[in-house]
Design a protein around this motif. Structure first.
Motif, PDB file in Angstrom:
ATOM      1  N   ARG A 228      19.901  35.371 -33.565  1.00  0.00           N
ATOM      2  CA  ARG A 228      20.817  36.450 -33.931  1.00  0.00           C
ATOM      3  C   ARG A 228      20.176  37.426 -34.909  1.00  0.00           C
ATOM      4  NH1 ARG A 228      24.688  32.703 -37.679  1.00  0.00           N
ATOM      5  NH2 ARG A 228      23.484  32.967 -39.586  1.00  0.00           N
ATOM      6  N   GLU A 229      20.650  38.636 -34.833  1.00  0.00           N
ATOM      7  CA  GLU A 229      20.216  39.699 -35.734  1.00  0.00           C
ATOM      8  C   GLU A 229      21.153  39.776 -36.936  1.00  0.00           C
ATOM      9  OE1 GLU A 229      20.624  44.169 -34.688  1.00  0.00           O
ATOM     10  OE2 GLU A 229      18.712  43.464 -33.862  1.00  0.00           O
ATOM     11  N   SER A 230      22.448  39.539 -36.673  1.00  0.00           N
ATOM     12  CA  SER A 230      23.433  39.589 -37.748  1.00  0.00           C
ATOM     13  C   SER A 230      24.620  38.698 -37.387  1.00  0.00           C
ATOM     14  CB  SER A 230      23.924  41.030 -37.977  1.00  0.00           C
ATOM     15  OG  SER A 230      24.589  41.501 -36.814  1.00  0.00           O
ATOM     16  N   ALA A 231      25.402  38.348 -38.402  1.00  0.00           N
ATOM     17  CA  ALA A 231      26.587  37.521 -38.178  1.00  0.00           C
ATOM     18  C   ALA A 231      27.582  37.749 -39.307  1.00  0.00           C
ATOM     19  CB  ALA A 231      26.218  36.051 -38.108  1.00  0.00           C
ATOM     20  N   GLN A 232      28.847  37.651 -38.942  1.00  0.00           N
ATOM     21  CA  GLN A 232      29.927  37.759 -39.930  1.00  0.00           C
ATOM     22  C   GLN A 232      31.055  36.845 -39.461  1.00  0.00           C
ATOM     23  OE1 GLN A 232      31.868  41.610 -40.230  1.00  0.00           O
ATOM     24  NE2 GLN A 232      31.930  41.375 -42.445  1.00  0.00           N
ATOM     25  N   ARG A 233      31.661  36.102 -40.401  1.00  0.00           N
ATOM     26  CA  ARG A 233      32.706  35.148 -40.045  1.00  0.00           C
ATOM     27  C   ARG A 233      33.985  35.441 -40.809  1.00  0.00           C
ATOM     28  NH1 ARG A 233      32.782  28.909 -41.910  1.00  0.00           N
ATOM     29  NH2 ARG A 233      35.015  28.919 -42.161  1.00  0.00           N
ATOM     30  N   HIS A 234      35.099  35.298 -40.091  1.00  0.00           N
ATOM     31  CA  HIS A 234      36.423  35.397 -40.693  1.00  0.00           C
ATOM     32  C   HIS A 234      37.244  34.214 -40.217  1.00  0.00           C
ATOM     33  CE1 HIS A 234      35.771  39.461 -42.187  1.00  0.00           C
ATOM     34  NE2 HIS A 234      35.176  39.702 -41.032  1.00  0.00           N
ATOM     35  N   THR A 235      38.118  33.724 -41.083  1.00  0.00           N
ATOM     36  CA  THR A 235      39.005  32.618 -40.743  1.00  0.00           C
ATOM     37  C   THR A 235      40.438  33.071 -40.922  1.00  0.00           C
ATOM     38  OG1 THR A 235      37.339  31.011 -41.462  1.00  0.00           O
ATOM     39  CG2 THR A 235      39.615  30.215 -41.265  1.00  0.00           C
ATOM     40  N   TYR A 236      41.259  32.762 -39.925  1.00  0.00           N
ATOM     41  CA  TYR A 236      42.658  33.196 -39.912  1.00  0.00           C
ATOM     42  C   TYR A 236      43.577  32.003 -39.708  1.00  0.00           C
ATOM     43  CZ  TYR A 236      40.327  37.604 -38.848  1.00  0.00           C
ATOM     44  OH  TYR A 236      39.502  38.702 -38.880  1.00  0.00           O
ATOM     45  N   GLN A 237      44.760  32.042 -40.300  1.00  0.00           N
ATOM     46  CA  GLN A 237      45.806  31.074 -40.003  1.00  0.00           C
ATOM     47  C   GLN A 237      46.520  31.542 -38.751  1.00  0.00           C
ATOM     48  OE1 GLN A 237      48.248  31.080 -43.518  1.00  0.00           O
ATOM     49  NE2 GLN A 237      47.166  29.326 -44.351  1.00  0.00           N
ATOM     50  N   VAL A 238      46.711  30.655 -37.797  1.00  0.00           N
ATOM     51  CA  VAL A 238      47.427  31.000 -36.574  1.00  0.00           C
ATOM     52  C   VAL A 238      48.917  30.826 -36.862  1.00  0.00           C
ATOM     53  CG1 VAL A 238      47.803  30.459 -34.144  1.00  0.00           C
ATOM     54  CG2 VAL A 238      45.493  30.295 -35.135  1.00  0.00           C
ATOM     55  N   LEU A 239      49.657  31.912 -36.815  1.00  0.00           N
ATOM     56  CA  LEU A 239      51.087  31.881 -37.129  1.00  0.00           C
ATOM     57  C   LEU A 239      51.944  31.690 -35.888  1.00  0.00           C
ATOM     58  CD1 LEU A 239      51.209  34.780 -39.733  1.00  0.00           C
ATOM     59  CD2 LEU A 239      50.947  32.321 -40.157  1.00  0.00           C
ATOM     60  N   HIS A 240      51.624  32.388 -34.820  1.00  0.00           N
ATOM     61  CA  HIS A 240      52.400  32.315 -33.584  1.00  0.00           C
ATOM     62  C   HIS A 240      51.475  32.528 -32.400  1.00  0.00           C
ATOM     63  CE1 HIS A 240      55.991  32.756 -36.065  1.00  0.00           C
ATOM     64  NE2 HIS A 240      55.394  33.796 -36.630  1.00  0.00           N
ATOM     65  N   SER A 241      51.779  31.866 -31.296  1.00  0.00           N
ATOM     66  CA  SER A 241      51.047  32.064 -30.039  1.00  0.00           C
ATOM     67  C   SER A 241      52.058  32.243 -28.932  1.00  0.00           C
ATOM     68  CB  SER A 241      50.157  30.862 -29.727  1.00  0.00           C
ATOM     69  OG  SER A 241      49.111  30.760 -30.656  1.00  0.00           O
ATOM     70  N   VAL A 242      51.794  33.181 -28.056  1.00  0.00           N
ATOM     71  CA  VAL A 242      52.650  33.419 -26.911  1.00  0.00           C
ATOM     72  C   VAL A 242      51.766  33.400 -25.669  1.00  0.00           C
ATOM     73  CG1 VAL A 242      54.209  35.051 -25.784  1.00  0.00           C
ATOM     74  CG2 VAL A 242      54.213  34.844 -28.293  1.00  0.00           C
ATOM     75  N   GLY A 243      52.081  32.511 -24.753  1.00  0.00           N
ATOM     76  CA  GLY A 243      51.291  32.405 -23.533  1.00  0.00           C
ATOM     77  C   GLY A 243      51.717  33.449 -22.522  1.00  0.00           C
ATOM     78  N   GLY A 244      50.864  33.717 -21.567  1.00  0.00           N
ATOM     79  CA  GLY A 244      51.174  34.655 -20.492  1.00  0.00           C
ATOM     80  C   GLY A 244      52.102  34.018 -19.465  1.00  0.00           C
ATOM     81  N   ALA A 245      52.690  34.850 -18.636  1.00  0.00           N
ATOM     82  CA  ALA A 245      53.557  34.377 -17.570  1.00  0.00           C
ATOM     83  C   ALA A 245      52.729  33.646 -16.526  1.00  0.00           C
ATOM     84  CB  ALA A 245      54.290  35.554 -16.927  1.00  0.00           C
ATOM     85  N   PRO A 246      53.284  32.607 -15.895  1.00  0.00           N
ATOM     86  CA  PRO A 246      52.552  31.916 -14.818  1.00  0.00           C
ATOM     87  C   PRO A 246      52.219  32.908 -13.694  1.00  0.00           C
ATOM     88  CG  PRO A 246      54.536  30.700 -15.453  1.00  0.00           C
ATOM     89  CD  PRO A 246      54.576  32.022 -16.161  1.00  0.00           C
ATOM     90  N   GLU A 247      51.123  32.649 -12.979  1.00  0.00           N
ATOM     91  CA  GLU A 247      50.664  33.531 -11.909  1.00  0.00           C
ATOM     92  C   GLU A 247      51.760  33.853 -10.906  1.00  0.00           C
ATOM     93  OE1 GLU A 247      47.744  35.150 -10.990  1.00  0.00           O
ATOM     94  OE2 GLU A 247      47.097  34.730 -13.037  1.00  0.00           O
ATOM     95  N   GLU A 248      52.575  32.883 -10.552  1.00  0.00           N
ATOM     96  CA  GLU A 248      53.608  33.123  -9.538  1.00  0.00           C
ATOM     97  C   GLU A 248      54.689  34.086 -10.023  1.00  0.00           C
ATOM     98  OE1 GLU A 248      54.543  29.213 -11.610  1.00  0.00           O
ATOM     99  OE2 GLU A 248      52.799  29.992 -10.575  1.00  0.00           O
TER     100      GLU A 248
END
Length: 106
Positions: free
Chosen positions: A84-104
């Motif tokens: 790698r030439e460069s790198a940067q890291r961030h850490t986040y708390q996951v508050l909410h997740s919403v999944g996508g609609a099923p394919e059908e």
């Protein structure tokens, strides 16, 4: 305990893209077996093929931090650091997740 997500922004050295991806896959296969590791993604910028995001979900900050301090992490990621030439890291708390609609349903 709150799930956390790390986002590492990395830019590879020119000509190292394929090797970087291969080395990440090898490291990710081992990391996924560690206590607390829930999910990992490697994504490449659609407009800059040398720029990547490594996105990892962990069960909690304590297990992420334990991995971050481990010799195991250093061994697994040593080669990636060299590519790698460069790198940067961030850490986040996951508050909410919403999944996508099923394919059908689409």
């Amino acid at each position: 305990m709150t799930r956390v997500r790390t986002v590492l922004t990395m830019r590879t050295r020119e000509g190292c893209e394929e090797r970087f991806e291969a080395e990440w896959r090898t490291a990710a296969e081992e990391i996924r077996t560690l206590d607390g590791c829930l999910h990992q993604d490697l994504v490449r910028d659609a407009d800059d093929p040398r720029s990547y995001l490594i996105i990892s979900d962990w069960a909690d900050r304590e297990r992420l931090d334990a991995f971050g301090r481990s010799a195991h992490r250093d061994r697994l990621l040593r080669i990636i650091r060299e590519l790698r030439e460069s790198a940067q890291r961030h850490t986040y708390q996951v508050l909410h997740s919403v999944g996508g609609a099923p394919e059908e349903d689409r």
